[in-house]
Design a protein around this motif. Structure first.
Motif, PDB file in Angstrom:
ATOM      1  N   ALA A 237       0.830  -1.209   0.000  1.00 18.09           N
ATOM      2  CA  ALA A 237       0.000   0.000   0.000  1.00 18.09           C
ATOM      3  C   ALA A 237       0.864   1.258   0.000  1.00 18.09           C
ATOM      4  O   ALA A 237       0.542   2.251  -0.679  1.00 18.09           O
ATOM      5  CB  ALA A 237      -0.924  -0.009   1.217  1.00 18.09           C
ATOM      6  N   MET A 238       1.958   1.235   0.747  1.00 20.98           N
ATOM      7  CA  MET A 238       2.852   2.388   0.790  1.00 20.98           C
ATOM      8  C   MET A 238       3.549   2.595  -0.555  1.00 20.98           C
ATOM      9  O   MET A 238       3.702   3.727  -1.027  1.00 20.98           O
ATOM     10  CB  MET A 238       3.867   2.207   1.917  1.00 20.98           C
ATOM     11  N   LYS A 239       3.941   1.498  -1.184  1.00 18.29           N
ATOM     12  CA  LYS A 239       4.580   1.608  -2.507  1.00 18.29           C
ATOM     13  C   LYS A 239       3.608   2.156  -3.544  1.00 18.29           C
ATOM     14  O   LYS A 239       3.981   2.975  -4.395  1.00 18.29           O
ATOM     15  CB  LYS A 239       5.110   0.243  -2.936  1.00 18.29           C
ATOM     16  N   GLU A 240       2.355   1.693  -3.489  1.00 17.13           N
ATOM     17  CA  GLU A 240       1.352   2.181  -4.426  1.00 17.13           C
ATOM     18  C   GLU A 240       1.044   3.661  -4.190  1.00 17.13           C
ATOM     19  O   GLU A 240       0.835   4.423  -5.139  1.00 17.13           O
ATOM     20  CB  GLU A 240       0.067   1.352  -4.305  1.00 17.13           C
ATOM     21  N   ALA A 241       1.016   4.058  -2.910  1.00 15.87           N
ATOM     22  CA  ALA A 241       0.737   5.464  -2.590  1.00 15.87           C
ATOM     23  C   ALA A 241       1.813   6.378  -3.169  1.00 15.87           C
ATOM     24  O   ALA A 241       1.520   7.504  -3.613  1.00 15.87           O
ATOM     25  CB  ALA A 241       0.644   5.649  -1.082  1.00 15.87           C
ATOM     26  N   ARG A 242       3.064   5.900  -3.184  1.00 12.89           N
ATOM     27  CA  ARG A 242       4.167   6.720  -3.710  1.00 12.89           C
ATOM     28  C   ARG A 242       4.065   6.931  -5.221  1.00 12.89           C
ATOM     29  O   ARG A 242       4.766   7.776  -5.773  1.00 12.89           O
ATOM     30  CB  ARG A 242       5.507   6.072  -3.360  1.00 12.89           C
ATOM     31  N   LYS A 243       3.214   6.165  -5.860  1.00 16.64           N
ATOM     32  CA  LYS A 243       3.016   6.326  -7.304  1.00 16.64           C
ATOM     33  C   LYS A 243       1.918   7.341  -7.617  1.00 16.64           C
ATOM     34  O   LYS A 243       1.744   7.734  -8.772  1.00 16.64           O
ATOM     35  CB  LYS A 243       2.632   4.980  -7.932  1.00 16.64           C
ATOM     36  N   GLN A 244       1.176   7.772  -6.579  1.00 15.67           N
ATOM     37  CA  GLN A 244       0.034   8.653  -6.772  1.00 15.67           C
ATOM     38  C   GLN A 244       0.426  10.119  -6.565  1.00 15.67           C
ATOM     39  O   GLN A 244       1.219  10.444  -5.689  1.00 15.67           O
ATOM     40  CB  GLN A 244      -1.101   8.278  -5.816  1.00 15.67           C
ATOM     41  N   MET A 245      -0.174  10.965  -7.374  1.00 16.24           N
ATOM     42  CA  MET A 245       0.111  12.399  -7.296  1.00 16.24           C
ATOM     43  C   MET A 245      -0.724  13.069  -6.207  1.00 16.24           C
ATOM     44  O   MET A 245      -1.930  12.837  -6.093  1.00 16.24           O
ATOM     45  CB  MET A 245      -0.194  13.056  -8.645  1.00 16.24           C
ATOM     46  N   ASP A 246      -0.072  13.882  -5.387  1.00 14.92           N
ATOM     47  CA  ASP A 246      -0.759  14.699  -4.385  1.00 14.92           C
ATOM     48  C   ASP A 246      -1.138  16.015  -5.052  1.00 14.92           C
ATOM     49  O   ASP A 246      -0.270  16.820  -5.406  1.00 14.92           O
ATOM     50  CB  ASP A 246       0.178  14.934  -3.194  1.00 14.92           C
ATOM     51  N   ARG A 247      -2.442  16.240  -5.230  1.00 14.27           N
ATOM     52  CA  ARG A 247      -2.898  17.436  -5.934  1.00 14.27           C
ATOM     53  C   ARG A 247      -2.552  18.719  -5.183  1.00 14.27           C
ATOM     54  O   ARG A 247      -2.478  19.799  -5.774  1.00 14.27           O
ATOM     55  CB  ARG A 247      -4.408  17.356  -6.156  1.00 14.27           C
ATOM     56  N   ASN A 248      -2.350  18.618  -3.865  1.00 13.15           N
ATOM     57  CA  ASN A 248      -2.054  19.819  -3.075  1.00 13.15           C
ATOM     58  C   ASN A 248      -0.617  20.295  -3.257  1.00 13.15           C
ATOM     59  O   ASN A 248      -0.330  21.487  -3.146  1.00 13.15           O
ATOM     60  CB  ASN A 248      -2.319  19.554  -1.597  1.00 13.15           C
ATOM     61  N   THR A 249       0.304  19.355  -3.500  1.00 11.98           N
ATOM     62  CA  THR A 249       1.722  19.720  -3.597  1.00 11.98           C
ATOM     63  C   THR A 249       2.278  19.571  -5.008  1.00 11.98           C
ATOM     64  O   THR A 249       3.351  20.106  -5.308  1.00 11.98           O
ATOM     65  CB  THR A 249       2.562  18.844  -2.648  1.00 11.98           C
ATOM     66  N   GLY A 250       1.569  18.835  -5.855  1.00 10.82           N
ATOM     67  CA  GLY A 250       2.073  18.605  -7.206  1.00 10.82           C
ATOM     68  C   GLY A 250       3.170  17.561  -7.265  1.00 10.82           C
ATOM     69  O   GLY A 250       3.800  17.374  -8.310  1.00 10.82           O
ATOM     70  N   THR A 251       3.406  16.887  -6.158  1.00  7.72           N
ATOM     71  CA  THR A 251       4.405  15.815  -6.113  1.00  7.72           C
ATOM     72  C   THR A 251       3.721  14.523  -5.672  1.00  7.72           C
ATOM     73  O   THR A 251       2.604  14.540  -5.157  1.00  7.72           O
ATOM     74  CB  THR A 251       5.538  16.152  -5.125  1.00  7.72           C
ATOM     75  N   ASN A 252       4.407  13.405  -5.839  1.00  2.99           N
ATOM     76  CA  ASN A 252       3.853  12.133  -5.393  1.00  2.99           C
ATOM     77  C   ASN A 252       3.841  12.059  -3.869  1.00  2.99           C
ATOM     78  O   ASN A 252       4.653  12.706  -3.193  1.00  2.99           O
ATOM     79  CB  ASN A 252       4.659  10.968  -5.951  1.00  2.99           C
TER      80      ASN A 252
END
Length: 716
Positions: free
Chosen positions: A276-291
């Motif tokens: 789950a943590m590895k998959e989360a690192r692939k997702q973009m955080d819309r608030n920061t513009g980074t994963n």
């Protein structure tokens, strides 16, 4: 001018008298000292003198095993070839054994300096490595000798006097089916002089050779696991030669600890959290513009009706075998350095974060306790404003007028903003009444927040309920620093200076925005995963708040003495049975049609009712923390991922997969009984044989069941 004879005589007499007084004083002092040593403290010094001629050799006890609920070893002992040196024999040699140690270094592939350091005795001036045990006891040099190295030493014994190579039991953490369980198990290290002195008069004194638990179960149950070492005492002369044998003590192996952990479920929980943590690192955080960073996380799987922990994982983790035989400086730095993100922490009991919306079960109960009707009508608007500040609903969505159950289902922030604000005003706002009810804070304490759950693992943290008392205490502790920083105002108007100024002037007050944020599990609120698992287990079992437990039974080496560790409770949820049923139905709605429904599509809700609550907690300066709290009639699972995104988005799939493994459910909702790991909690203990051996049940890696073919399909 000449002296008179009488004058000279008087001077001599005075000198003789002074000399006699001096001699008499010295004799009196000597006599007093002899009386002090021989009469008053005679027995004490006699005992010390006798002990100087009695040396003891320790044969360490075999440490008890730590087993899972099915008898599978999570920590046991492994026979290794240990090469040891007799310091007594080495010192009899002309060169103090330097030549022998030099030959030994070549055989073992070690440096001479490294070996010499290991056989030197520890004192206040000698740094590690050194030997802290008896100089008359064989000093271990390595526990990783190969069979070939051991044979060389034994076959060429004349070249290695004072050196032995013998099989010895050392601690091992086998990680069955890749279940690491590191933070739960803990690790061992040698006892210190300070600990020896502190435990000198206790029921379980330490010996210099003892290895003791430093964390986890190894520490909590150390007195049972450690056993009792065999002590052989030898009488020696002033030259260190053995002249006889004194009274000796028999040893006793340590007891075994059976836990409620299921190694198969533990392995699944660890794997799913990591994935789950590895998959989360692939997702973009819309608030920061980074994963998303997804830098740490934890998951707890608990029996809802007992509080027993079936699995507990913390990430990042480490290999507990790194501590066996003494940890290297490189490994220690890797586990404790700033860049390590502190894998030694058990984030299930030591990780604190704002809970976000999974806290709303507390706010719901508080609202009902404060007199609000569960089935009343409450506006779920897209935002809520006070004093020029606007607090938005998640994603700015409104749902019209709804009751508290529906507010839980859709996780409506503005309903709870309004309720928290109204109660703050009723209690006097910035100027609290003397008889303020503080229902939202009082109820949180009654739910067990702000204090330890009582789990049988060391170093649990308490979290925080930011009520008026805490707010004032926090201000008292920080006001001087805040006021010093606030002096830069108004030249500096950055966020931190503004915050310091506000804290200096009004940091003791519980403001409206404090209560509004608190009502949805934000602000200064801190909880741990084990606290939230305890609360959601209580929602499942009818309201009992159990002390979470990992230990299930302590079994003596011969198997005849079995001490069962029974579940204990520290209270009940402050809700009526009627309210509890209403909350239970609402949380089932979360899994069926609310914020968690997309993660439980196809779940056999009619056969295994699922209840859930999602949480996405905002933390200043960081990305959002993901929370997912769930329960069935059998189990509670709570997962959190720091800087991982939304609750259902980051943690949801992993939690669903753990339930799939427990109950044998495939992605289409079919139940495969033969594939289910633990459809019901294991009530009994594994079989204990007549000789004390605990029989382990067969263990196989879990394979996710494949969907059953539909009637129109045929197997391929």
């Amino acid at each position: 001018m000449t002296s008179l004879p009488g004058t000279r005589t008087s001077r001599v007499t005075v000198r003789l008298i002074a000399l006699q007084i001096l001699v008499f004083s010295l004799l009196l002092t000597l006599g007093g000292r002899l009386w002090y040593l021989q009469i008053r403290n005679g027995e004490e010094y006699a005992n010390e003198a006798r002990s100087n001629h009695v040396q003891q050799v320790i044969d360490p006890a075999t440490r008890g095993a730590i087993l899972d609920a099915r008898g599978v070893p999570l920590a046991d002992n492994q026979t290794r070839l240990v090469v040891s040196a007799s310091r007594t024999e080495l010192l009899k040699m002309k060169d103090d054994g330097k030549a022998v140690l030099g030959r030994l270094a070549k055989v073992l592939g070690m440096s001479e300096k490294e070996i010499r350091n290991k056989v030197r005795l520890c004192d206040s001036k000698t740094p590690q490595p050194c030997w802290n045990g008896s100089p008359y006891q064989p000093i271990p040099i390595t526990d990783e000798a190969t069979t070939q190295q051991a044979l060389q030493i034994r076959e060429r014994a004349e070249e290695f006097p004072g050196i032995s190579a013998e099989p010895t039991a050392v601690r091992r953490y086998p990680s069955p089916v890749d279940a690491n369980t590191a933070q739960v198990l803990g690790y061992l290290s040698p006892v210190t002089d300070e600990e020896i002195q502190k435990a000198k008069n206790s029921n379980s004194p330490f010996l210099r050779s003892d290895q003791i638990g430093r964390s986890g179960l190894e520490r909590r149950y150390d007195e049972y696991l450690r056993g009792k070492a065999a002590v052989t005492r030898y009488e020696v002369d002033n030259l260190g030669r053995v002249i006889g044998q004194a009274k000796s003590d028999k040893g006793q192996a340590g007891s075994s600890l059976i836990t409620s952990i299921d190694a198969r479920v533990q392995a699944i929980a660890e794997k799913q959290l990591d994935q789950a943590m590895k998959e989360a690192r692939k997702q973009m955080d819309r608030n920061t513009g980074t994963n998303y960073k997804a830098d740490s996380g934890a998951v707890v799987v608990m029996e809802a009706k007992t509080g027993r922990v079936v699995a507990m994982a913390s990430n990042p983790s480490y290999d507990p075998n790194a501590w066996v035989g003494g940890i290297s400086g490189k490994d220690y730095a890797r586990l404790t350095g700033k860049s390590s993100n502190y894998p030694l922490l058990n984030r299930a009991i030591q990780g604190q974060a704002a809970p976000g919306s999974i806290f709303k079960v507390v706010s719901t109960a508080a609202s009902v306790n404060a007199g609000y009707d569960f089935n009343g009508s409450y506006p779920c608007t897209s935002s809520y404003s006070i004093g020029g500040q606007t607090f938005m609903n998640f994603e700015g969505q409104g749902h019209g007028s709804i009751n508290l159950g529906r507010a839980l289902e859709v996780s409506c922030d503005t309903v709870f903003y309004r309720l928290g604000h109204e109660e703050w005003k009723k209690d006097g706002g910035d100027k609290p009444k003397k008889d303020a009810h503080d229902w939202f804070y009082k109820t949180a304490h009654q739910f067990g927040l702000g204090k330890e759950t009582g789990i049988d693992l060391p170093n649990e943290v308490s979290g925080r309920v930011p009520d008026r008392r805490w707010k004032n205490a926090f201000w008292e502790a920080n006001k001087d620093a805040w006021c010093a920083q606030a002096k830069a105002w108004p030249k500096k108007k950055d966020f931190h200076t503004k915050l310091a100024r506000e804290g200096c002037l009004e940091g003791m007050k519980l403001h409206a925005y404090d209560s509004i944020n608190y009502a949805i599990g934000q602000g200064d609120t801190l909880v741990t995963p084990i606290q939230m698992a305890t609360i959601y287990a209580a929602l499942s079992n009818g309201g009992t708040l159990y002390n979470p437990s990992v230990g299930k039974a302590i079994v003596s080496p011969d198997g005849k003495d079995i001490k069962t560790i029974k579940p204990t409770s520290h209270g009940r949820l402050p809700v009526t049975p009627a309210t509890l049923r209403q909350m239970d139905a609402a949380l089932a709605g979360v899994a069926e049609r609310g914020t968690a429904a997309w993660r439980f599509q196809g779940w056999p809700q009619d056969k295994i009712p699922m209840h859930a609550k999602t949480g996405t907690a905002e933390v200043y300066g960081k990305q959002t923390t993901s929370w997912f709290a769930t329960y069935t009639k059998d189990y509670t699972i709570v997962m959190t991922i720091s800087q991982g995104g939304t609750g259902s988005g980051a943690s949801g799939p992993a939690v669903r997969n753990i339930y799939n493994a427990l109950y044998g459910v495939d992605e289409e909702g079919n139940i495969h009984q033969d594939a289910a790991l633990l459809p019901k909690p294991q009530a009994g203990l594994p079989k204990i044989e007549s000789d004390g051996t605990i029989a382990a049940q067969p263990i196989k890696p879990y394979r996710l069941p494949t969907p059953s073919p539909s009637p129109s399909e045929s197997p391929q």
